[in-house]
Design a protein around this motif. Structure first.
Motif, PDB file in Angstrom:
ATOM      1  N   ALA A 135       1.011  -1.040  -0.005  1.00 56.86           N
ATOM      2  CA  ALA A 135       0.101   0.010  -0.249  1.00 56.86           C
ATOM      3  C   ALA A 135       0.780   1.089  -0.008  1.00 56.86           C
ATOM      4  O   ALA A 135       1.836   1.286   0.688  1.00 56.86           O
ATOM      5  CB  ALA A 135      -0.898  -0.283   1.032  1.00 56.86           C
ATOM      6  N   ALA A 136       0.317   2.597  -0.709  1.00 54.79           N
ATOM      7  CA  ALA A 136       1.153   3.523  -0.777  1.00 54.79           C
ATOM      8  C   ALA A 136       0.407   4.478   0.349  1.00 54.79           C
ATOM      9  O   ALA A 136      -0.792   4.736   0.379  1.00 54.79           O
ATOM     10  CB  ALA A 136       0.951   4.380  -2.256  1.00 54.79           C
ATOM     11  N   GLU A 137       1.330   5.066   1.254  1.00 60.51           N
ATOM     12  CA  GLU A 137       0.792   5.593   2.376  1.00 60.51           C
ATOM     13  C   GLU A 137       0.646   7.171   2.259  1.00 60.51           C
ATOM     14  O   GLU A 137       0.032   7.923   2.891  1.00 60.51           O
ATOM     15  CB  GLU A 137       1.606   5.350   3.699  1.00 60.51           C
ATOM     16  CG  GLU A 137       1.292   3.962   4.316  1.00 60.51           C
ATOM     17  CD  GLU A 137       1.966   3.939   5.721  1.00 60.51           C
ATOM     18  OE1 GLU A 137       1.692   4.852   6.467  1.00 60.51           O
ATOM     19  OE2 GLU A 137       2.669   2.890   6.011  1.00 60.51           O
ATOM     20  N   THR A 138       1.431   7.482   1.163  1.00 64.66           N
ATOM     21  CA  THR A 138       1.644   8.750   0.822  1.00 64.66           C
ATOM     22  C   THR A 138       1.636   9.128  -0.589  1.00 64.66           C
ATOM     23  O   THR A 138       2.253   8.170  -1.249  1.00 64.66           O
ATOM     24  CB  THR A 138       2.853   9.692   1.657  1.00 64.66           C
ATOM     25  OG1 THR A 138       2.829  11.070   1.394  1.00 64.66           O
ATOM     26  CG2 THR A 138       4.108   8.854   1.104  1.00 64.66           C
ATOM     27  N   SER A 175       5.634   3.970  -0.641  1.00 63.06           N
ATOM     28  CA  SER A 175       4.940   2.820  -0.060  1.00 63.06           C
ATOM     29  C   SER A 175       5.674   2.087   1.254  1.00 63.06           C
ATOM     30  O   SER A 175       6.606   2.369   1.612  1.00 63.06           O
ATOM     31  CB  SER A 175       5.114   1.642  -1.108  1.00 63.06           C
ATOM     32  OG  SER A 175       4.693   2.348  -2.402  1.00 63.06           O
ATOM     33  N   LYS A 176       4.534   1.302   1.829  1.00 58.55           N
ATOM     34  CA  LYS A 176       5.228   0.416   2.764  1.00 58.55           C
ATOM     35  C   LYS A 176       6.232  -0.521   2.651  1.00 58.55           C
ATOM     36  O   LYS A 176       6.902  -1.001   3.587  1.00 58.55           O
ATOM     37  CB  LYS A 176       3.988  -0.473   3.463  1.00 58.55           C
ATOM     38  CG  LYS A 176       2.749   0.443   4.206  1.00 58.55           C
ATOM     39  CD  LYS A 176       1.828  -0.302   4.914  1.00 58.55           C
ATOM     40  CE  LYS A 176       0.892   0.303   5.665  1.00 58.55           C
ATOM     41  NZ  LYS A 176      -0.120  -0.486   6.430  1.00 58.55           N
ATOM     42  N   ASP A 177       6.624  -0.755   1.221  1.00 56.40           N
ATOM     43  CA  ASP A 177       7.526  -1.497   1.204  1.00 56.40           C
ATOM     44  C   ASP A 177       8.937  -0.869   1.024  1.00 56.40           C
ATOM     45  O   ASP A 177       9.900  -1.447   0.457  1.00 56.40           O
ATOM     46  CB  ASP A 177       7.326  -2.354  -0.025  1.00 56.40           C
ATOM     47  CG  ASP A 177       7.312  -1.691  -1.619  1.00 56.40           C
ATOM     48  OD1 ASP A 177       7.386  -0.194  -1.356  1.00 56.40           O
ATOM     49  OD2 ASP A 177       7.092  -1.940  -2.566  1.00 56.40           O
ATOM     50  N   SER A 178       9.098   0.450   1.285  1.00 55.62           N
ATOM     51  CA  SER A 178      10.103   1.427   1.637  1.00 55.62           C
ATOM     52  C   SER A 178      10.560   1.915   0.321  1.00 55.62           C
ATOM     53  O   SER A 178      11.359   2.508   0.242  1.00 55.62           O
ATOM     54  CB  SER A 178      11.422   0.530   2.192  1.00 55.62           C
ATOM     55  OG  SER A 178      11.848  -0.256   1.241  1.00 55.62           O
ATOM     56  N   THR A 179       9.734   1.679  -0.690  1.00 60.76           N
ATOM     57  CA  THR A 179      10.010   2.315  -2.223  1.00 60.76           C
ATOM     58  C   THR A 179       9.258   3.400  -2.470  1.00 60.76           C
ATOM     59  O   THR A 179       8.165   3.921  -1.859  1.00 60.76           O
ATOM     60  CB  THR A 179       9.884   1.249  -3.415  1.00 60.76           C
ATOM     61  OG1 THR A 179       8.450   0.951  -3.332  1.00 60.76           O
ATOM     62  CG2 THR A 179      10.526  -0.065  -3.058  1.00 60.76           C
ATOM     63  N   ILE A 180       9.630   4.458  -3.372  1.00 64.74           N
ATOM     64  CA  ILE A 180       9.166   5.499  -3.947  1.00 64.74           C
ATOM     65  C   ILE A 180       8.896   5.117  -5.574  1.00 64.74           C
ATOM     66  O   ILE A 180       9.916   4.987  -6.007  1.00 64.74           O
ATOM     67  CB  ILE A 180      10.093   6.951  -3.828  1.00 64.74           C
ATOM     68  CG1 ILE A 180      10.250   7.087  -2.082  1.00 64.74           C
ATOM     69  CG2 ILE A 180       9.231   8.037  -4.356  1.00 64.74           C
ATOM     70  CD1 ILE A 180      11.102   8.020  -1.887  1.00 64.74           C
ATOM     71  N   LYS A 181       7.671   5.405  -5.814  1.00 59.61           N
ATOM     72  CA  LYS A 181       7.395   5.225  -7.196  1.00 59.61           C
ATOM     73  C   LYS A 181       6.934   6.268  -8.020  1.00 59.61           C
ATOM     74  O   LYS A 181       6.016   7.322  -7.345  1.00 59.61           O
ATOM     75  CB  LYS A 181       6.267   4.005  -7.419  1.00 59.61           C
ATOM     76  CG  LYS A 181       6.605   2.833  -6.996  1.00 59.61           C
ATOM     77  CD  LYS A 181       5.740   1.700  -6.881  1.00 59.61           C
ATOM     78  CE  LYS A 181       6.185   0.168  -6.412  1.00 59.61           C
ATOM     79  NZ  LYS A 181       6.321   0.246  -5.097  1.00 59.61           N
ATOM     80  N   LEU A 182       7.745   6.679  -9.007  1.00 59.49           N
ATOM     81  CA  LEU A 182       7.178   7.778  -9.903  1.00 59.49           C
ATOM     82  C   LEU A 182       6.240   7.243 -11.285  1.00 59.49           C
ATOM     83  O   LEU A 182       6.792   6.321 -11.885  1.00 59.49           O
ATOM     84  CB  LEU A 182       8.419   8.526 -10.717  1.00 59.49           C
ATOM     85  CG  LEU A 182       9.204   9.495  -9.704  1.00 59.49           C
ATOM     86  CD1 LEU A 182       9.681   8.809  -8.444  1.00 59.49           C
ATOM     87  CD2 LEU A 182      10.344  10.039 -10.387  1.00 59.49           C
ATOM     88  N   THR A 211      12.431   1.306   5.681  1.00 55.99           N
ATOM     89  CA  THR A 211      11.310   1.219   6.228  1.00 55.99           C
ATOM     90  C   THR A 211      10.216   1.935   5.371  1.00 55.99           C
ATOM     91  O   THR A 211      10.667   2.626   4.509  1.00 55.99           O
ATOM     92  CB  THR A 211      11.214   1.423   7.759  1.00 55.99           C
ATOM     93  OG1 THR A 211      11.567   2.938   7.677  1.00 55.99           O
ATOM     94  CG2 THR A 211      12.368   0.617   8.440  1.00 55.99           C
ATOM     95  N   ALA A 212       9.017   1.794   6.150  1.00 50.45           N
ATOM     96  CA  ALA A 212       7.789   2.210   5.009  1.00 50.45           C
ATOM     97  C   ALA A 212       8.284   3.734   4.833  1.00 50.45           C
ATOM     98  O   ALA A 212       8.333   4.862   5.894  1.00 50.45           O
ATOM     99  CB  ALA A 212       6.630   2.141   5.871  1.00 50.45           C
ATOM    100  N   VAL A 213       7.819   4.392   3.573  1.00 49.51           N
ATOM    101  CA  VAL A 213       7.876   5.885   3.410  1.00 49.51           C
ATOM    102  C   VAL A 213       6.332   6.334   3.562  1.00 49.51           C
ATOM    103  O   VAL A 213       5.297   6.065   3.046  1.00 49.51           O
ATOM    104  CB  VAL A 213       8.287   5.929   1.605  1.00 49.51           C
ATOM    105  CG1 VAL A 213       8.471   7.331   1.517  1.00 49.51           C
ATOM    106  CG2 VAL A 213       9.481   5.347   1.467  1.00 49.51           C
ATOM    107  N   VAL A 214       6.415   7.323   4.486  1.00 48.82           N
ATOM    108  CA  VAL A 214       5.278   7.881   5.150  1.00 48.82           C
ATOM    109  C   VAL A 214       4.803   9.142   4.704  1.00 48.82           C
ATOM    110  O   VAL A 214       3.577   9.433   5.007  1.00 48.82           O
ATOM    111  CB  VAL A 214       5.085   7.327   6.626  1.00 48.82           C
ATOM    112  CG1 VAL A 214       4.957   6.127   6.954  1.00 48.82           C
ATOM    113  CG2 VAL A 214       6.382   8.075   7.506  1.00 48.82           C
ATOM    114  N   ALA A 242      11.493  15.266  -0.971  1.00 51.19           N
ATOM    115  CA  ALA A 242      11.860  14.962   0.327  1.00 51.19           C
ATOM    116  C   ALA A 242      11.014  13.982   0.723  1.00 51.19           C
ATOM    117  O   ALA A 242       9.853  13.813   0.341  1.00 51.19           O
ATOM    118  CB  ALA A 242      11.498  16.129   1.201  1.00 51.19           C
ATOM    119  N   SER A 243      11.615  12.921   1.252  1.00 48.61           N
ATOM    120  CA  SER A 243      10.704  11.731   1.590  1.00 48.61           C
ATOM    121  C   SER A 243      11.151  11.339   3.239  1.00 48.61           C
ATOM    122  O   SER A 243      12.373  11.193   3.607  1.00 48.61           O
ATOM    123  CB  SER A 243      11.172  10.314   0.769  1.00 48.61           C
ATOM    124  OG  SER A 243      12.416   9.995   0.654  1.00 48.61           O
ATOM    125  N   SER A 244      10.340  10.943   3.916  1.00 45.34           N
ATOM    126  CA  SER A 244      10.415  10.555   5.253  1.00 45.34           C
ATOM    127  C   SER A 244      10.064   9.157   5.467  1.00 45.34           C
ATOM    128  O   SER A 244       8.812   8.827   4.934  1.00 45.34           O
ATOM    129  CB  SER A 244      10.070  11.465   6.182  1.00 45.34           C
ATOM    130  OG  SER A 244       8.624  11.399   6.285  1.00 45.34           O
TER     131      SER A 244
END
Length: 580
Positions: free
Chosen positions: A404-407, A421-428, A445-448, A460-462
């Protein structure tokens, strides 16, 4: 060496191997008695096996040759064993792993002594046959030395295997004193493996594996703001960049001066934790979404509570938590996302419900509206991202993921959708077609939370572990790593970045000249530097210290200011220890 002496050596070797096998099967062994308890490791068991092998060979030779001297050796050994039993007293043998325990009296000790005597006879026969001028005790000593060498060798192999596999590193970090442990680990690894050479970042259609930039950092924390009494869940900066608001678990929304960091006003009115906030494009109204299922609004100029958005005859805005809020760029629309699986569209000026978007099968985490006000995007716990037509409410396409994408956010040019996403990745993604352009990997860890610079080039990603990454979106390269928690937000001029801190504080980050090699931790008390509560216990403080050290220790982080950052971390930890 004669064939007979070779046979004797084979008996001893076989006994040693049998002893090692018994030790590995039985596990921890011990002897207990009036003297206390003594553990028996691998080495004594292997040595006992060797003695047993020598005794068997002695018995074999005595029977074959009819040598009565063997009985004399056994007698002397038996007398010695009985003597030991009379001096030491009652003893017992225990092996907890297999549930074995039994007593050892005088008779068994005499028997053990007899075996040792027979082993001495066997060794004497081997020496006599091989013409080696050593006493049995000298041979036993030499055997013990070899067994110890094999024991050390095995231990070294086990440690090396753990070190090379990476499984041992985390346990090392857990107990270290940073400088000494890292120096030791570095020396060991340097002898065994060479670090892989860094490769230039490579952009692929589906995935980007970035390298960390080695240039000096350009962002540093200039101020830490305290005002909330609990964690901060949401941030929004005003269009003019002069103020910002924050929503917290303490049920309040605070208004801050972005330049001075002063808290200007606290808005009340929501009964539970505030999960989301937004500021209208004209800067005149703020809204907050809460666990209490309500969306509340306040007028910024008068600081007065305005209204609660409600649907039908219900006093609530949703049937679940209000996770996300956003205004359209023209201010005409407000979109809200909720755990009730819906997205609701409200009039930006009237607050009236215009439409409810249904389609998700689980809680909706986030919602975003394109700059041209034509598209609305939502992400859900159901592992889908849905792209909708804002005007008609029709679903354009569904993007399916493994996690799931949290943000989610949309780039300033309206061309790219970015999800964390919760799988620690960022998708474009291509916003118009739904095509996945690339994947950024760098978090563990999960990108929130995500925020994009107004120029559209920096992201910026946290993540949930308190790491903020700044990315170059053109190359997929990590520009800088900061310490802070979600949410994150860029100011309209792109010169300021906001983030939360673990204790409910808010960090203000600003760009500095590239030659200013200053750490993130410019000021603040030791607990602010380490990101813990002032009354945190020793374990939490130590854990925070180790976590920061993993990010900033110069042996791990080769960036220009890592050393200075590590000095600030060490100083903070030292101050904590001094107050104990």
């Amino acid at each position: 060496m004669k064939p007979t002496s070779q046979t004797g050596a084979a008996f001893i070797a076989g006994g040693s191997i049998a002893g090692a096998g018994i030790s590995s099967t039985v596990g921890g062994i011990g002897i207990v008695g009036g003297f206390g308890g003594v553990g028996i490791g691998v080495t004594p068991v292997v040595a006992a096996g060797a003695v047993a092998g020598a005794a068997v060979y002695g018995a074999f030779q005595a029977i074959t040759e009819g040598d009565t001297a063997a009985f004399g050796a056994m007698g002397i050994g038996a007398v010695g064993g009985a003597g030991v039993a009379s001096v030491v007293g009652g003893m017992g043998f225990v092996a907890p792993k297999i549930g074995l325990a039994f007593g050892i009296g005088a008779v068994p000790m005499a028997g053990i002594g007899a075996v040792v005597g027979l082993a001495a006879y066997g060794i004497a026969k081997i020496l006599d046959e091989s013409q080696v001028k050593e006493t049995p005790f000298e041979v036993f000593g030499r055997m013990e030395e070899k067994v110890l060498q094999m024991d050390y060798y095995s231990a070294a192999l086990i440690e090396l295997d753990l070190l090379l596999s990476g499984n041992d590193l985390n346990s090392k970090f857990a107990d270290w004193e940073i400088e000494d442990e890292l120096k030791e680990l570095k020396a060991k690894v340097k002898k065994q493996v060479d670090s892989p050479k860094s490769q230039p970042p490579k952009i692929e259609p589906k995935k980007i594996v970035p390298q960390t930039n080695q240039t000096p950092e350009t962002w540093r924390c200039v101020q830490t703001l305290k005002g909330h009494s609990a964690a901060v869940n949401a941030l929004a900066i005003s269009p003019d960049g002069k103020t910002f608001i924050s929503g917290s678990n303490d049920r309040t929304v605070c208004l801050w001066d972005l330049n001075t960091g002063k808290c200007l006003y606290t808005f009340y009115g929501q009964a539970e934790a505030v999960l989301s906030v937004a500021i209208s494009p004209n800067g005149k109204q703020i809204i907050g979404g809460s666990v209490d299922r309500k969306i509340s609004s306040w007028q910024l100029d008068t600081k007065q509570y305005h209204r609660t958005f409600s649907y039908l005859n219900s006093p609530y805005s949703h049937n679940g938590f209000v996770n996300s809020l956003t205004y359209s760029a023209d201010g005409r629309i407000i979109a809200s996302a909720s755990t009730d699986k819906t997205i609701r569209i409200w009039g930006g000026y009237t607050g009236n419900l215009k439409r409810t978007l249904n389609g998700h099968t689980d809680a909706v985490y986030a919602v975003a509206i394109s700059p041209d006000c034509q598209i609305i995007v939502s992400s859900s716990k159901d592992k889908t991202i849905r792209i909708w037509d804002l005007e008609t409410g029709r679903e354009r396409c569904i993007l399916t993921q493994n996690a799931a994408a949290e943000t989610i956010i949309i780039s300033p040019d309206g061309e790219t959708l970015i999800s964390g996403s919760k799988d620690s990745t960022i998708k474009l993604w291509n916003l118009q077609t739904g095509e996945l352009r690339c994947i950024l990997t760098g978090h563990t860890t999960a990108v929130v939370s995500l925020a994009i610079h107004p120029n559209g080039k920096t992201l910026a990603s946290s993540s949930s572990d308190g790491v903020i990454q700044l990315w170059n979106l053109q190359t997929g390269e990590i520009i800088q790593t900061l310490t802070g928690f979600s949410p994150v937000a860029f100011s309209p001029d792109g010169k300021t970045l906001l983030s939360s801190a673990k204790t409910g504080a808010i960090k203000i980050w600003r760009q500095v000249q590239s030659d200013e090699k200053q750490p993130d931790f410019l000021s603040g008390k030791w607990w602010e530097v380490l990101g813990v509560d002032e009354d945190a216990d020793t374990e939490n403080v130590k854990s925070a210290f180790h976590g920061l050290a993993r990010l900033y220790h110069p042996d791990i982080n080769s960036s220009a200011s890592a050393k200075v950052s590590m000095q600030a971390i060490n100083l903070a930890y030292q101050q904590f220890q001094e107050q104990l």
